[in-house]
Structure formats: structure tokens, C-alpha cells
Motif scaffolding. Structure first.
Motif, PDB file in Angstrom:
ATOM      1  N   PRO A 163       0.805  -1.219   0.000  1.00 31.57           N
ATOM      2  CA  PRO A 163       0.000   0.000   0.000  1.00 31.57           C
ATOM      3  C   PRO A 163       0.837   1.268   0.000  1.00 31.57           C
ATOM      4  CG  PRO A 163      -0.089  -1.062   2.141  1.00 31.57           C
ATOM      5  CD  PRO A 163       0.572  -2.020   1.214  1.00 31.57           C
ATOM      6  N   LEU A 164       2.025   1.216   0.610  1.00 31.93           N
ATOM      7  CA  LEU A 164       2.878   2.396   0.650  1.00 31.93           C
ATOM      8  C   LEU A 164       3.380   2.751  -0.748  1.00 31.93           C
ATOM      9  CD1 LEU A 164       4.060   4.432   2.609  1.00 31.93           C
ATOM     10  CD2 LEU A 164       6.031   2.916   2.909  1.00 31.93           C
ATOM     11  N   ALA A 165       3.764   1.756  -1.517  1.00 32.22           N
ATOM     12  CA  ALA A 165       4.222   2.008  -2.887  1.00 32.22           C
ATOM     13  C   ALA A 165       3.084   2.530  -3.761  1.00 32.22           C
ATOM     14  CB  ALA A 165       4.799   0.723  -3.485  1.00 32.22           C
ATOM     15  N   ILE A 166       1.907   1.967  -3.594  1.00 37.01           N
ATOM     16  CA  ILE A 166       0.752   2.439  -4.365  1.00 37.01           C
ATOM     17  C   ILE A 166       0.451   3.898  -4.032  1.00 37.01           C
ATOM     18  CG2 ILE A 166      -1.715   2.125  -4.783  1.00 37.01           C
ATOM     19  CD1 ILE A 166       0.063  -0.027  -5.992  1.00 37.01           C
ATOM     20  N   ALA A 167       0.499   4.243  -2.756  1.00 41.44           N
ATOM     21  CA  ALA A 167       0.229   5.623  -2.346  1.00 41.44           C
ATOM     22  C   ALA A 167       1.245   6.599  -2.922  1.00 41.44           C
ATOM     23  CB  ALA A 167       0.226   5.713  -0.820  1.00 41.44           C
ATOM     24  N   ALA A 168       2.474   6.130  -3.130  1.00 42.09           N
ATOM     25  CA  ALA A 168       3.507   7.007  -3.683  1.00 42.09           C
ATOM     26  C   ALA A 168       3.387   7.186  -5.191  1.00 42.09           C
ATOM     27  CB  ALA A 168       4.887   6.442  -3.346  1.00 42.09           C
ATOM     28  N   LEU A 169       2.714   6.266  -5.874  1.00 38.79           N
ATOM     29  CA  LEU A 169       2.702   6.271  -7.335  1.00 38.79           C
ATOM     30  C   LEU A 169       1.416   6.812  -7.944  1.00 38.79           C
ATOM     31  CD1 LEU A 169       4.387   2.795  -7.984  1.00 38.79           C
ATOM     32  CD2 LEU A 169       5.442   5.048  -8.182  1.00 38.79           C
ATOM     33  N   VAL A 170       0.295   6.629  -7.284  1.00 36.57           N
ATOM     34  CA  VAL A 170      -0.979   7.008  -7.898  1.00 36.57           C
ATOM     35  C   VAL A 170      -1.279   8.482  -7.624  1.00 36.57           C
ATOM     36  CG1 VAL A 170      -1.839   4.662  -7.629  1.00 36.57           C
ATOM     37  CG2 VAL A 170      -2.361   6.370  -5.877  1.00 36.57           C
ATOM     38  N   PRO A 171      -2.188   9.095  -8.379  1.00 36.24           N
ATOM     39  CA  PRO A 171      -2.595  10.476  -8.097  1.00 36.24           C
ATOM     40  C   PRO A 171      -3.146  10.600  -6.678  1.00 36.24           C
ATOM     41  CG  PRO A 171      -3.373   9.794 -10.252  1.00 36.24           C
ATOM     42  CD  PRO A 171      -2.826   8.570  -9.598  1.00 36.24           C
ATOM     43  N   ALA A 172      -2.862  11.714  -6.036  1.00 32.20           N
ATOM     44  CA  ALA A 172      -3.228  11.905  -4.639  1.00 32.20           C
ATOM     45  C   ALA A 172      -4.720  11.732  -4.406  1.00 32.20           C
ATOM     46  CB  ALA A 172      -2.775  13.284  -4.163  1.00 32.20           C
ATOM     47  N   GLU A 173      -5.534  12.196  -5.351  1.00 32.75           N
ATOM     48  CA  GLU A 173      -6.980  12.112  -5.159  1.00 32.75           C
ATOM     49  C   GLU A 173      -7.521  10.701  -5.341  1.00 32.75           C
ATOM     50  OE1 GLU A 173      -6.170  13.242  -9.455  1.00 32.75           O
ATOM     51  OE2 GLU A 173      -5.428  13.807  -7.460  1.00 32.75           O
ATOM     52  N   ARG A 174      -6.683   9.794  -5.824  1.00 36.10           N
ATOM     53  CA  ARG A 174      -7.125   8.407  -6.040  1.00 36.10           C
ATOM     54  C   ARG A 174      -6.514   7.434  -5.039  1.00 36.10           C
ATOM     55  NH1 ARG A 174     -11.365   7.732  -8.850  1.00 36.10           N
ATOM     56  NH2 ARG A 174     -10.637   5.762  -9.765  1.00 36.10           N
ATOM     57  N   ILE A 175      -5.796   7.950  -4.062  1.00 37.45           N
ATOM     58  CA  ILE A 175      -5.092   7.082  -3.113  1.00 37.45           C
ATOM     59  C   ILE A 175      -6.054   6.147  -2.379  1.00 37.45           C
ATOM     60  CG2 ILE A 175      -3.891   7.072  -0.889  1.00 37.45           C
ATOM     61  CD1 ILE A 175      -2.210   9.375  -1.860  1.00 37.45           C
ATOM     62  N   ILE A 176      -7.136   6.690  -1.877  1.00 38.87           N
ATOM     63  CA  ILE A 176      -8.058   5.875  -1.076  1.00 38.87           C
ATOM     64  C   ILE A 176      -8.612   4.712  -1.885  1.00 38.87           C
ATOM     65  CG2 ILE A 176     -10.260   5.870   0.153  1.00 38.87           C
ATOM     66  CD1 ILE A 176      -9.714   8.726   0.986  1.00 38.87           C
ATOM     67  N   VAL A 177      -9.096   4.993  -3.080  1.00 37.02           N
ATOM     68  CA  VAL A 177      -9.734   3.957  -3.896  1.00 37.02           C
ATOM     69  C   VAL A 177      -8.732   2.906  -4.349  1.00 37.02           C
ATOM     70  CG1 VAL A 177     -10.954   3.504  -6.049  1.00 37.02           C
ATOM     71  CG2 VAL A 177     -11.560   5.505  -4.668  1.00 37.02           C
TER      72      VAL A 177
END
Length: 231
Positions: A163-177
Motif C-alpha cells: 500500500p505504501l508504494a501504491i500511495a507514492a505512485l498514484v494520483p493523490a486524489e485516487r489514493i483511497i480507492v
């Protein structure tokens, strides 16, 4: 002469499998929930990543310490039982032989055969026979604190990195989804893999892990949203 065939059983994996599955599952769930909760409260990616990284380090160390202390306590108990059994074998060997014979009778052997088995096992390795058949301690199931600590910490870090890598790579507004979706898929895969390694049903293993992961994500997202809007 035919070579001896040694069967390998799923129970031989219990020591490291339990710690590894617990570590990876906790790494994914706790870090993903932390990332989702912070993202729901604050849209700043830096805050999300700092919280996630702190959760990874703290969680890995906590898992290692917890597993080491817990399994060390089990190991201490096993060693205390073995020490007491060693003393009883020294001080009252006849009583211990009869005790072993009684165990085999309860398991279905006739008294004469049970006595012969007890005598032969006692002559070969009295303490090993009592540890296995009286105390339930075997090499397969014996406590290994360092192995459990390393397995838990390592797999926690690997799980938390997802989840940490995903949070660093995706757009900030899409982190939760996206973090939620990837984490749930990862949990399902982990549950199926762990169930298969332990000889259990993969679908059931995937479902129970995913359910609790989804519940944790939903609760932390709700708390983050609540405090994010009221602070």
C-alpha cells in the motif's frame, strides 16, 4: 536396498507459516488502513507517505518483538517441562516407564505390546519418548523465537510496502480507492496462498482475510473522514 521415503506434511510448516502469514497480513491491513485513514483526513501526499512509512517501521519492529517474546515464553515453558521430565526419569525410571506404557495402552495397544514399545523407546531415547508422547513436544512443533521474529518482521515489511508504494505512485486524489482495491486483492491472494500452503481450502482462506481487511479499511476511512472534516 530401497531408500527410505520421507513424507513431508503440512504441519512441518506451522512454525514459520503462522508467523509469516500473520506478519504479511498485518503489514497490508495496518499500513493500508493507516494510509487510507490519513488520506481521508488530509489530501497531502507527504503526510500520507510519512504516516505509512512510520507505520511500516514501527509495525515491523513491533511484530518482531511480539513474536520473539511470545515464542520465547513458549520455548521457556517447553524447556522447563523437559527439565522436570529429565529429573523424573533420573529419580523414578520405573514410574516413568509405567507412565509411558499407560499412554500407549490408552492409544489402543494391548498392555504387553505397550510395555515392549515403552521399553524399547526408553532404551533408545527416554526423554525424547516422553517429550513426544507425554508432553506433546516434537522437533516439528518446537518453539523457535528467532525464526518467528524474523519471519514476522520481514513479511510485515513486505506486506506494508504494497500500500505504501501504491500511495507514492498514484494520483493523490485516487489514493483511497486504489490503495483499498490493491490491498484487498493482495489480501485475497495472501489468504489463498497461506491456505494452500497449509492444506486448507483456498477460497475460504481468501474470504476470511479479505473480509477483515475490508472492515479495517472502512472503519479507518470513516474515522479519517470524520476528523478531517471536524478539525
Amino acid at each position: 536396498m530401497n531408500a527410505v521415503h520421507r513424507e513431508r506434511h503440512f504441519t512441518e510448516r506451522i512454525g514459520w507459516l503462522r508467523a509469516a502469514v500473520l506478519g504479511a497480513n498485518d503489514g497490508i491491513v495496518s499500513t493500508a488502513a493507516l494510509v487510507v485513514g490519513v488520506a481521508a483526513a488530509s489530501p497531502e501526499r507527504s503526510a500520507v507517505l510519512v504516516a505509512g512509512l512510520a507505520g511500516l517501521v514501527a509495525g515491523a519492529m513491533s511484530m518482531a518483538a511480539g513474536e520473539y517474546v511470545s515464542v520465547s515464553s513458549q520455548a521457556d515453558t517447553e524447556q522447563a517441562d523437559l527439565a522436570r521430565e529429565r529429573g523424573e526419569l533420573r529419580d523414578a525410571p520405573e514410574h516413568e516407564l509405567e507412565e509411558l506404557r499407560g499412554i500407549y495402552v490408552q492409544r489402543g495397544l494391548d498392555p504387553e505390546l505397550a510395555l515392549r514399545v515403552a521399553e524399547q523407546l526408553t532404551a533408545r531415547d527416554a526423554l525424547g519418548a516422553h517429550a513426544r508422547d507425554e508432553l506433546g513436544i516434537s522437533e516439528v512443533h518446537s518453539a523457535r523465537p528467532v525464526q518467528a521474529a524474523l519471519a514476522s518482521a520481514g513479511t510485515f515489511a513486505v506486506g506494508a510496502a504494497v500500500p505504501l508504494a501504491i500511495a507514492a505512485l498514484v494520483p493523490a486524489e485516487r489514493i483511497i480507492v486504489i490503495v483499498s482495491a490493491v490491498s484487498l486483492v493482495s489480501l485475497a491472494g495472501l489468504g489463498a496462498l497461506a491456505a494452500g500452503a497449509g492444506g486448507a481450502g483456498r477460497l475460504r482462506g481468501a474470504w476470511r482475510v479479505t473480509f477483515w481487511g475490508a472492515l479495517a479499511l472502512a472503519l479507518t476511512a470513516g474515522i479519517g473522514r470524520l476528523f478531517g472534516t471536524t478539525v
